[in-house]
Design a protein around this motif. Structure first.
Motif, PDB file in Angstrom:
ATOM      1  N   LYS A 152       0.818  -1.229   0.000  1.00  0.00           N
ATOM      2  CA  LYS A 152       0.000   0.000   0.000  1.00  0.00           C
ATOM      3  C   LYS A 152       0.845   1.270   0.000  1.00  0.00           C
ATOM      4  N   GLU A 193       0.503   3.772  -2.977  1.00  0.00           N
ATOM      5  CA  GLU A 193      -0.840   4.371  -3.002  1.00  0.00           C
ATOM      6  C   GLU A 193      -0.991   5.427  -1.920  1.00  0.00           C
ATOM      7  N   GLU A 211     -12.460  12.132  -2.136  1.00  0.00           N
ATOM      8  CA  GLU A 211     -12.831  10.733  -1.938  1.00  0.00           C
ATOM      9  C   GLU A 211     -11.584   9.887  -1.692  1.00  0.00           C
ATOM     10  N   ILE A 212     -11.625   9.093  -0.631  1.00  0.00           N
ATOM     11  CA  ILE A 212     -10.516   8.176  -0.323  1.00  0.00           C
ATOM     12  C   ILE A 212     -10.699   6.915  -1.157  1.00  0.00           C
ATOM     13  N   PRO A 213      -9.673   6.500  -1.907  1.00  0.00           N
ATOM     14  CA  PRO A 213      -9.814   5.284  -2.726  1.00  0.00           C
ATOM     15  C   PRO A 213     -10.200   4.077  -1.871  1.00  0.00           C
ATOM     16  N   SER A 214     -10.974   3.204  -2.434  1.00  0.00           N
ATOM     17  CA  SER A 214     -11.427   2.021  -1.695  1.00  0.00           C
ATOM     18  C   SER A 214     -10.256   1.157  -1.237  1.00  0.00           C
ATOM     19  N   SER A 215      -9.176   1.183  -2.018  1.00  0.00           N
ATOM     20  CA  SER A 215      -8.007   0.384  -1.648  1.00  0.00           C
ATOM     21  C   SER A 215      -7.326   0.897  -0.391  1.00  0.00           C
ATOM     22  N   THR A 269      -9.181   2.134   2.247  1.00  0.00           N
ATOM     23  CA  THR A 269     -10.225   2.199   3.278  1.00  0.00           C
ATOM     24  C   THR A 269      -9.677   1.842   4.658  1.00  0.00           C
ATOM     25  N   SER A 322      -8.572   4.904   6.406  1.00  0.00           N
ATOM     26  CA  SER A 322      -9.441   6.080   6.231  1.00  0.00           C
ATOM     27  C   SER A 322      -9.546   6.930   7.488  1.00  0.00           C
ATOM     28  N   GLN A 325     -16.565  14.550   4.898  1.00  0.00           N
ATOM     29  CA  GLN A 325     -17.205  13.338   4.394  1.00  0.00           C
ATOM     30  C   GLN A 325     -18.598  13.637   3.847  1.00  0.00           C
TER      31      GLN A 325
END
Length: 775
Positions: free
Chosen positions: A726, A729, A755-759, A761, A764, A775
């Protein structure tokens, strides 16, 4: 709980290095204990040569890294023996003394000149030791040795006596390299080659049998008087008709034979060569091969002998000019060419050498070459590429080592000669002998019964002393208990320029005396060059003095530069600007560790994903650093640490957990941040400690206990590495948010909608607090 830094000082002041160094001495942090039960790591530290001011910054860098070796060994769990010595023998000392006191060695009584040498060395030595200490060297300064001490010189003489009795040292009159400026024989290893502009003269010889002219090109017309043969190549059709005829040497009128010989290069000059005693080592080989009678043309003062006739008493350069004039006036000079000639010169004086037959002592080395090659293959070289330099040198050897010198400030050759028959007498071991002034220890000559003796006035080549350093530091002949534990040494650190001298002669001598290699590892460093990539030298005026640099920037900045500038074995550029830039890294470490000191040290607890991510990266860092440390290549840990601290830990992890570390309403998350920050800080300090010993020990003792960090072991990579996938990223996301805020004119603390990328999370909660994400 009030969270504030436990370190009050707001910046790292390198003046604190003195305080830290004093604590090391008071606590005896580096005391060597051969009876500790630990495996012993012995460093055959090169004793530096105090030959003038300033001490070369490249040499200072070299010694800083040798200290890193010692610190690395301690943190790997070894009982580390790190002796310190000063090399106080030989020609550079004499040259410095002559310059300092404006005297000539041969114009003073020997004892008086020796006394001046000692005084000159004492000043330089004190300064050199102070520089070594200020760099943070952790060697045994309490028991430092000198190579001109009675104890050291006695051991040199004792090893000579032992090898003499075993028939490995002998006397012979042979052509030797001779420096007329240094007034001494020098070994092949002390001869270097330079391309120098030289006149190539085309000279008329006469063929006796036919009367025809025979043109010979030479750069050494002054050696016409010692011409013993003329040679041509066997396959050169131009000169086959001249084989076995005779040439008449111009000016001197002597007849010499013309022969074919494969050593001739037909493309050089006219393809006809005069063979003299001695213009070069090809001449030497041909004279030996054919049994020619040598004519000595040049004496030990560099002047022409009586063999030169009208040119006797002239220096070589004077004779060359005068003979050239005479050849020209007699119509014997066809033409001159200015060429670049590969000239053999003395490594010290830069004077062209002469080859003069002299009686010298020789140590056998040629018959040992097969064993030395085996040792060369078994030694562990750091880096591996330098093994070939040693193998190449062994392959080039063609003469035993001439070990006697006509100098003054060096270890004396312990030999007396019978005044009647000249028989050499070597005394028993146990004393330090000075034959030039001591009474002979012999009552009568073992050969003729004569009662009077004359002491040898010569000294040893300084490498005879230097080559026994592993024996001296390990107690050879005088401390058998230590010798069993400390010999062979673990590691020899040295420069690549003295592989053919110090490394080779040490392996040769120690193998002859002990039957073993003197060390297991050979650690070879490159040259320190200036900012343009040129070799530094005092004559060029491009040497940087390390003393003002250490005072201005501190030892840790200097050491960090030294470690990070170039990979082991490569040449490195010495630049004050680069050393200065390392202060920024010291400041970064200080600010970072001071911030972390705000938080209490807590037991391990349940970690958050962000904490597990940085510990995964920490595992990679530990492995990378340890790979470098195991190879003693400090370039690797220095640069990996700087990259991790600056571009991952401080810029991303610390910023991600900073809000959580202060967030009292999430005690579990807060404690996880505290724990991880200190875990990282401890590991960084431990990994950084061999390179920057002052700042790391200062923080360690202030935060983690009174025992020095240099008594600790390196960290281990025990953390799961899964989340390292990670890293890119996380870095890309954080950088993108920072750039967005900058483009919008926002401060880093201002809220932003992104937006925070799902990868990502998993991270977060920390990313939201870090960037103040809406948010």
């Amino acid at each position: 709980m009030e969270l504030k830094p436990k370190i009050e000082e707001k910046r790292w002041d390198h003046a604190l290095e003195k305080e830290v160094a004093e604590s090391w001495v008071a606590k005896r942090v580096y005391t060597f204990n051969p009876n500790s039960g630990k495996e012993i790591f012995v460093i055959d530290t090169p004793p530096p040569y105090p030959s003038g001011r300033p001490w070369h910054i490249g040499a200072a860098s070299h010694y800083a890294q040798i200290d890193m070796i010692a610190r690395t060994a301690r943190m790997m769990g070894y009982e580390t023996y790190f002796p310190i010595g000063i090399d106080r023998n030989g020609l550079p000392v004499e040259i410095y003394t002559e310059r300092k006191y404006k005297v000539k060695m041969h114009d003073l009584p020997r004892e008086k000149f020796i006394e001046l040498c000692r005084h000159a060395l004492d000043d330089l030595e004190a300064e050199m030791l102070e520089v070594m200490k200020s760099m943070g060297m952790s060697g045994d300064f309490e028991h430092y040795y000198r190579t001109d001490s009675i104890e050291y010189r006695r051991l040199t003489q004792e090893t000579f006596i032992e090898l003499w009795k075993r028939g490995l040292i002998y006397m012979a009159t042979r052509p030797n390299n001779y420096c007329v400026d240094c007034k001494t024989t020098i070994a092949d290893a002390e001869v270097v080659y330079e391309e120098r502009p030289t006149k190539l003269l085309y000279i008329k010889f006469k063929v006796k049998e036919s009367g025809e002219d025979l043109i010979i090109a030479t750069t050494r017309p002054e050696l016409l008087c010692s011409c013993g043969l003329v040679v041509v190549h066997p396959l050169d059709e131009r000169y086959k008709k001249l084989w076995w005829k005779h040439a008449i040497v111009p000016i001197f009128g002597r007849e010499v034979e013309i022969r074919p010989h494969p050593s001739v290069k037909p493309e050089f000059g006219t393809g006809v060569v005069m063979v003299c005693s001695y213009g070069d080592y090809t001449d030497v080989l041909i004279f030996r091969e054919l049994g020619l009678k040598e004519i000595i043309a040049i004496d030990e003062s560099g002047k022409m002998t009586s063999s030169a006739g009208a040119y006797a008493g002239l220096t070589v350069s004077e004779a060359r000019s005068k003979i050239t004039e005479d050849l020209s006036s007699r119509g014997l000079l066809v033409r001159e060419e200015l060429i670049m000639h590969r000239t053999p010169i003395c490594e010290r004086s830069k004077t062209p050498i002469e080859i003069i037959p002299m009686m010298e002592f020789y140590l056998k080395q040629l018959e040992y070459v097969p064993e030395l090659k085996k040792i060369a293959e078994q030694l562990i070289f750091h880096p591996e590429e330098h093994r070939q330099l040693y193998l190449n040198w062994l392959a080039s050897l063609n003469i035993d080592w001439p070990i006697s010198r006509r100098r003054v400030y060096a270890t004396e050759i312990p030999v007396w000669y019978c005044k009647v028959c000249g028989e050499p007498h070597v005394p028993e071991v146990g004393n330090y002998y000075r034959p030039w002034c001591d009474k002979s220890p012999f009552d009568s000559c073992k050969r003729c019964g004569g009662k009077e003796f004359i002491g040898d006035t010569r000294t040893f080549d300084t490498w005879m002393d230097s080559s026994i350093s592993p024996l001296f530091i390990s107690g050879y002949r005088y401390n058998n208990e230590l010798f069993k534990k400390a010999y062979p040494a673990t590691l020899r650190p040295q420069g690549k320029d003295i592989i053919r001298t110090w490394l080779h002669y040490t392996v040769l001598r120690c193998y002859q005396l002990t039957g073993k290699a003197p060390f297991k590892h050979a650690w070879i460093m490159g040259y320190g060059v200036d900012e343009k990539g040129e070799r530094m030298s005092k004559s060029k005026g491009n040497v940087l003095d390390p003393i003002p640099i250490l005072k201005k920037y501190g030892a840790d900045s200097f050491r960090m530069w030294s470690a990070s500038e170039a990979s082991l074995g490569s040449d490195f550029r010495c630049s004050e600007a680069k050393i200065a830039s390392m202060q920024k890294y010291m400041t970064k470490l200080w600010n970072l560790f001071r911030f972390i000191s705000s938080f209490p040290v807590v037991e391990e607890c349940e970690l958050k994903p962000t904490d597990m991510w940085i510990l995964a990266e920490l595992s990679n860092l530990v492995d990378a650093c340890m790979e470098g440390y195991r190879d003693f290549n400090f370039f690797i840990p220095a640069n990996r640490l700087r990259e991790f601290v600056w571009n991952i830990f401080a810029s991303h992890y610390v910023e991600m957990v900073k809000p959580r570390a202060y967030k009292a309403d999430d005690p579990a998350g807060q404690r996880a941040a505290w724990s991880t920050l200190h875990t990282c800080m401890k590991s960084i300090l431990l990994l950084q400690a061999p390179i920057t010993p002052f700042i790391t020990d200062y923080f360690w003792c202030r935060l983690y206990g009174e025992e020095s960090i240099h008594k600790q072991r390196f960290p281990e990579a025990v953390w799961d590495r899964a989340l390292t996938s990670k890293t890119n990223e996380i870095i890309e996301f954080n950088s993108r948010v920072w750039n967005m805020k900058k483009s919008l004119g926002k401060s880093l603390k201002d809220p932003i909608k992104v937006e925070i990328p799902s990868s990502l999370t998993l991270f977060s909660s920390d990313l939201i607090l870090m960037h103040n994400i809406i948010q």
